[in-house]
Scaffold this motif. Structure first.
Motif, PDB file in Angstrom:
ATOM      1  N   TYR A 147       0.696  -1.059  -0.184  1.00  0.00           N
ATOM      2  CA  TYR A 147       0.191   0.034  -0.170  1.00  0.00           C
ATOM      3  C   TYR A 147       0.936   1.833  -0.035  1.00  0.00           C
ATOM      4  O   TYR A 147       2.113   1.173   0.561  1.00  0.00           O
ATOM      5  CB  TYR A 147      -1.150   0.164   1.460  1.00  0.00           C
ATOM      6  N   LEU A 148       0.497   2.104  -1.092  1.00  0.00           N
ATOM      7  CA  LEU A 148       1.049   3.284  -1.132  1.00  0.00           C
ATOM      8  C   LEU A 148       2.531   3.158  -1.812  1.00  0.00           C
ATOM      9  O   LEU A 148       3.435   4.443  -1.688  1.00  0.00           O
ATOM     10  CB  LEU A 148       1.459   4.374   0.386  1.00  0.00           C
ATOM     11  N   ASN A 149       3.263   2.282  -2.180  1.00  0.00           N
ATOM     12  CA  ASN A 149       4.377   1.935  -3.187  1.00  0.00           C
ATOM     13  C   ASN A 149       4.046   2.182  -3.902  1.00  0.00           C
ATOM     14  O   ASN A 149       2.954   2.348  -4.699  1.00  0.00           O
ATOM     15  CB  ASN A 149       5.060   0.886  -2.879  1.00  0.00           C
ATOM     16  N   ARG A 150       4.930   2.107  -5.226  1.00  0.00           N
ATOM     17  CA  ARG A 150       5.080   3.140  -6.463  1.00  0.00           C
ATOM     18  C   ARG A 150       5.605   2.268  -7.071  1.00  0.00           C
ATOM     19  O   ARG A 150       6.687   1.057  -7.329  1.00  0.00           O
ATOM     20  CB  ARG A 150       6.066   4.313  -6.915  1.00  0.00           C
ATOM     21  N   ILE A 151       5.146   2.164  -8.430  1.00  0.00           N
ATOM     22  CA  ILE A 151       4.987   0.339  -9.600  1.00  0.00           C
ATOM     23  C   ILE A 151       5.328   1.940 -10.549  1.00  0.00           C
ATOM     24  O   ILE A 151       4.533   2.973 -10.892  1.00  0.00           O
ATOM     25  CB  ILE A 151       3.591   0.201 -10.247  1.00  0.00           C
ATOM     26  N   VAL A 152       6.372   1.024 -11.167  1.00  0.00           N
ATOM     27  CA  VAL A 152       7.480   1.972 -11.995  1.00  0.00           C
ATOM     28  C   VAL A 152       7.264   0.279 -13.579  1.00  0.00           C
ATOM     29  O   VAL A 152       7.847  -0.667 -13.277  1.00  0.00           O
ATOM     30  CB  VAL A 152       8.427   2.133 -11.962  1.00  0.00           C
ATOM     31  N   LEU A 153       6.867   0.478 -14.433  1.00  0.00           N
ATOM     32  CA  LEU A 153       6.519   0.237 -15.803  1.00  0.00           C
ATOM     33  C   LEU A 153       7.924   1.291 -17.095  1.00  0.00           C
ATOM     34  O   LEU A 153       7.610   2.082 -16.780  1.00  0.00           O
ATOM     35  CB  LEU A 153       4.623   0.255 -16.419  1.00  0.00           C
ATOM     36  N   LEU A 154       8.308   0.127 -17.383  1.00  0.00           N
ATOM     37  CA  LEU A 154       8.722   0.165 -18.882  1.00  0.00           C
ATOM     38  C   LEU A 154       8.078  -0.625 -20.099  1.00  0.00           C
ATOM     39  O   LEU A 154       8.503  -1.442 -19.869  1.00  0.00           O
ATOM     40  CB  LEU A 154      10.828   0.184 -18.806  1.00  0.00           C
ATOM     41  N   VAL A 155       8.136   0.122 -21.125  1.00  0.00           N
ATOM     42  CA  VAL A 155       7.495  -0.161 -21.797  1.00  0.00           C
ATOM     43  C   VAL A 155       7.841   0.233 -23.924  1.00  0.00           C
ATOM     44  O   VAL A 155       8.363   0.906 -24.002  1.00  0.00           O
ATOM     45  CB  VAL A 155       5.555   0.401 -22.035  1.00  0.00           C
ATOM     46  N   ASN A 156       8.463  -1.466 -23.877  1.00  0.00           N
ATOM     47  CA  ASN A 156       9.619  -1.182 -25.617  1.00  0.00           C
ATOM     48  C   ASN A 156       8.316  -1.939 -26.190  1.00  0.00           C
ATOM     49  O   ASN A 156       7.729  -3.491 -26.269  1.00  0.00           O
ATOM     50  CB  ASN A 156      10.924  -2.043 -25.113  1.00  0.00           C
ATOM     51  N   SER A 157       8.077  -0.815 -27.173  1.00  0.00           N
ATOM     52  CA  SER A 157       7.139  -1.746 -28.090  1.00  0.00           C
ATOM     53  C   SER A 157       7.454  -1.250 -29.700  1.00  0.00           C
ATOM     54  O   SER A 157       7.381  -0.385 -30.065  1.00  0.00           O
ATOM     55  CB  SER A 157       5.334  -1.321 -27.949  1.00  0.00           C
ATOM     56  N   TYR A 158       7.553  -2.035 -30.399  1.00  0.00           N
ATOM     57  CA  TYR A 158       7.490  -1.909 -31.777  1.00  0.00           C
ATOM     58  C   TYR A 158       6.519  -1.223 -32.479  1.00  0.00           C
ATOM     59  O   TYR A 158       6.236   0.135 -33.220  1.00  0.00           O
ATOM     60  CB  TYR A 158       7.310  -3.523 -32.061  1.00  0.00           C
TER      61      TYR A 158
END
Length: 851
Positions: free
Chosen positions: A28-39
């Motif tokens: 709870y209240l933690n941060r989610i980080v996403l890195l998206v590499n897409s063609y």
């Protein structure tokens, strides 16, 4: 703070426009980080993620994040076209409330990114993507250390060329410094057909915390032996959490600790020390110190006073009671509770108790004892009451009568009422329809009335549950004012610790004085008209450690003092004489060490410093401060351990030339609706002008001049510099030594004058002061309603104009004496036969002698 867990990346061999990464529960209240590499292009990301940065590239790099509020366990990325050329990384960070910085680029050379002024503990995440041409895993392609490469082979290119591979890579870097900076070749060895790579990075971290915790409250004594004291305080609060507390003794920090109590051992019985605490957070921010607490450990063998028990609630078979904390030489820590003489369990700390399961209508005696820090137990305070609801008011007060009248006051008395259950708690005094006061005694003085007016004065009785009797009203007429100068004065006693008014006692033969430097005294007589209101109760209501008296002139406080021991009671007259000292004397005699350089301080700084160090929080509620515009700054430095003995003996040596004296002026606290004392700072060398002209003959009915010791003030002998210290000789002139060098009473050596220039300046000032006696004039003013003495400022100058046989008229017709003198005291007798008598005392150095 930092990385909680990196998740295995999302890859797929099936082309689709919807790609879901399941990552399970997130804190709870933690941060989610996403890195998206897409063609393919990205048309949406589920769950309300923020796109921080992206690189437009055939295989694009996109950086997203969000704060988890408890429901996130997966994410779906939607692409504009169906594709299997996509990678998704997910990281979980804690203590990363803020997104601080990002960087992105498409390059075949160095990539660079920098973020500065970051709080400690930030985390940076970097991602890279590229095409690589070749038939193998392209071992010639180099990725930066810490990056984990992923690949996807593409073998169906229309140009029939050698197979290409889509590459992506990412890494996490945790930082503990206050800045992030990199500039490097992230990827080398790419093929000539696809020489560029894309990169994106971001930095997250905690809030920048520069806010100190709140000040710890309620610093109090919770334990004591003859050689130790234990202090306790309430918790502080902070936006990032309180890490601990600093504990101070006599201005020096003893320790930093996490707990909220501290025992100081090895103390000397009877020797006071001053204690303070502050709070600090995990980022090193410290609060202001708490109000100081000065304690002298004692061998306390005296039990507390017995608690006074009162009933707060009644029902069929139930009784609720409460009691106030009784007075004690140390402090009360617990209470024993008894029902019909039987102890009810262990001691308790609270001051309330409810008894249930009683027999309705039966009488019960409730007793309470108090235990202090050293285990001394008081006698029982008791209350006998029926266990049944009480809605019956007390009987009417009997024989209500007027005892005495003056031009501005009426004293009335009555016989005690009775109550059928809980007992009479007090009597309400009414002026018309306005409740003036509620007192426990059967005598009361209405004050602040106007001369020659008939007032409807009433009294009723009230029990402890608030049931009130009917009122009994008697008319009373104040005396006519034949002088035209009878000011409306009122005297009210206040409890020193609670600041609440206590019993209002009638006063006669009142007189008081205000003196520069915080002195002054009040004297008055209390007529004890009621036999039940005996000397013991009066002494309880005027205990010197708990009571102050406020003198009002109409609605304006004009004198505030702390009551001394009552004295000179005689049963035949029923008169008890009391005295009180001006409240600021407490502070004038409790100087402590000044611990810093006094360089170019403002005019009121010393007063503020004085209050902060020597006033308990409860005491400071009575006080406010004020300076005098135009007074000059101080440029003097004293050594801490030498400052106290000097000021204890010589208050007007508190500063060098241009220094200050102080006095108090009664004032009204508009916010809290109570009286207070204003501490005024006045310049010794450049006093303000009061605008007052004292003229004889004229507004002065008579005056006298004297240099007798009874009115002379202390002067100071020459300073010297023996063995590196400064010798300050305190001398007093009296009539036996008026013609010679005055005798020496005390001397103190201190080395607080740190420069030769400061020494010379103080030596000169003391030499000037010692040239002659301090000549004192007393002016008794002609009685007049126009004398507004409460507007004159002690320490200011008044113009003195005299023509008489000692100061005959000059040849040009001017007055024989016409010069400015400093006002050092004001004495007032409010109720003489003629009216209000005011005496102004001025002082000046006059007689010159050879050095």
């Amino acid at each position: 703070m930092g990385l909680v867990r990196p998740k295995v990346i999302y890859t797929t061999s099936t082309s689709s426009t919807s790609h879901t990464l399941n990552f399970g529960s997130v804190g709870y209240l933690n941060r989610i980080v996403l890195l998206v590499n897409s063609y393919a292009g990205v048309s949406g990301v589920s769950g309300g993620y923020t796109l921080h940065d992206m690189t437009a590239h055939t295989l694009g790099c996109r950086l997203y994040s969000k704060i988890n509020y408890g429901s996130d366990s997966s994410v779906t990325v939607t692409t504009t076209d169906s594709t299997n050329r996509i990678f998704i990384w997910m990281w979980e960070l804690d203590d990363a409330e803020v997104f601080y910085e990002s960087g992105t680029g498409l390059t075949s050379s160095s990539a660079s990114m920098s973020a500065f002024d970051l709080p400690d503990g930030c985390t940076a995440i970097l991602g890279v993507s590229a095409y690589v041409q070749g038939n193998s895993d392209n071992s010639s392609t180099n990725w930066p250390s810490g990056f984990t490469a992923q690949q996807y082979a593409i073998n169906d290119w229309a140009d029939g060329s050698t197979a290409k591979r889509v590459w992506a890579s990412a890494a996490v870097n945790e930082f503990v410094s206050d800045s992030l900076s990199f500039s490097q070749q992230l990827v080398t060895g790419l093929g000539s057909n696809f020489p560029n790579y894309a990169w994106v990075g971001g930095v997250w971290g905690p809030q920048k915390d520069e806010e100190p915790p709140s000040v710890p409250g309620n610093l109090r004594l919770s334990g004591m032996t003859p050689t130790s004291v234990t202090l306790t305080w309430d918790a502080a609060s902070d936006n990032s959490g309180v890490a601990g507390y600093g504990v101070y003794k006599d201005g020096e920090k003893v320790a930093d600790q996490s707990g909220r109590s501290r025992t100081f051992s090895g103390l000397t019985p009877g020797v006071p020390s001053t204690y303070e605490v502050d709070a600090y957070d995990y980022n090193g921010n410290r609060s202001e110190k708490s109000g100081s607490l000065t304690i002298a450990p004692i061998n306390d063998t005296t039990p507390p006073q017995a608690p006074v028990v009162r009933v707060t609630g009644l029902g069929a078979g139930t009784i609720s009671v409460a009691w106030d904390e009784p007075a004690d030489d140390s402090a009360v820590t617990a209470y024993g509770v008894f029902l019909n003489g039987v102890r009810q369990g262990a001691d308790q700390t609270g001051r309330t108790r409810t008894f249930t399961g009683l027999v309705p209508g039966n009488l019960y005696t409730i007793g309470v004892t108090a235990v202090d820090l050293l285990g001394n137990r008081s006698t029982q305070g008791t209350k006998t009451v029926k266990a049944q609801a009480d809605v019956t008011a007390p009987t009417l007060p009997g024989n209500v009568r007027v005892l005495s009248t003056s031009q501005t006051a009426v004293t009335m008395a009555w016989d005690a009422s009775e109550d059928d259950n809980v007992g009479v708690a007090g009597y309400g005094l009414w002026l018309g329809t306005r409740l003036v006061a509620t007192v426990p005694s059967t005598v009361f003085t209405f004050v602040g009335l106007s001369p020659g007016i008939t007032y409807p004065l009433s009294v009723d009785a009230v029990d402890e549950l608030g049931n009130r009797s009917e009122r009994v009203t008697v008319p009373a007429t104040t005396l006519e004012d034949t002088s035209g100068a009878a000011p409306p004065y009122e005297c009210v006693f206040y409890d020193w610790s609670t600041h609440e008014p206590i019993d209002s006692l009638p006063l006669q033969n009142l007189s008081f004085e205000l003196t520069l430097g915080g002195g002054g005294e009040l004297s008055a007589e209390i007529p004890l008209y009621d036999e039940a209101y005996n000397v013991g109760r009066v002494e309880a209501a005027t205990r010197p450690e708990r009571t102050i008296v406020v003198v009002y002139r109409g609605e304006r406080p004009v004198w505030i003092g702390r009551v001394c021991d009552p004295q000179d009671y005689e049963s035949e007259t029923g008169i008890l004489r009391i005295t009180a000292e001006e409240v600021v004397v407490i502070y004038g005699r409790r100087f402590v060490s000044f611990t810093g350089a006094r360089t170019a301080t403002k005019a009121d700084t010393e007063i503020d410093w004085l209050l902060d160090l020597v006033s308990a929080p409860a005491d400071k509620r009575w006080l406010r401060t004020a300076g005098v515009e135009g007074t000059i700054a101080v440029d003097r430095e004293y050594r801490a351990e030498d400052y106290a003995p000097v000021l204890d003996t010589v208050t007007d040596i508190a500063a060098a030339p241009g220094g200050f004296e102080f006095w108090c002026r009664p004032d009204w606290d508009q916010v809290n609706d109570r009286p207070q004392v204003e501490l005024r700072r006045v310049s010794r060398d450049n006093p303000p002008n009061s605008g007052l002209v004292l003229e004889y003959p004229g507004n002065v009915r008579r005056f006298r001049r004297t240099t007798r010791r009874g009115l002379a003030t202390v002067v100071h002998g020459k300073l010297s510099l023996p063995d590196g210290g400064v010798l300050l000789a305190k001398v007093v002139q009296d009539e036996l030594h008026a013609n010679g060098w005055p005798r020496m009473e005390d001397a103190y050596t201190y080395d607080g004058l740190t420069t030769q220039a400061a020494l010379q300046a103080e030596t000169q000032r003391a030499a000037d002061a010692s040239r002659g006696a301090r000549q004192v004039f007393e002016f008794q003013l002609a009685i007049s309603p126009d004398v507004r003495w409460w507007e004159w400022e002690l320490g200011s100058e008044a113009q003195v104009v005299i023509t008489d046989h000692m100061y005959p008229e000059r040849p040009d017709g001017s007055a024989g004496l016409d010069r400015m003198m400093k006002i050092v005291s004001l004495s007032v007798e409010p109720s003489t036969d003629e009216g209000e008598l005011v005496t102004v005392t001025t002082a000046e150095l006059t007689t010159s002698v050879d050095e």
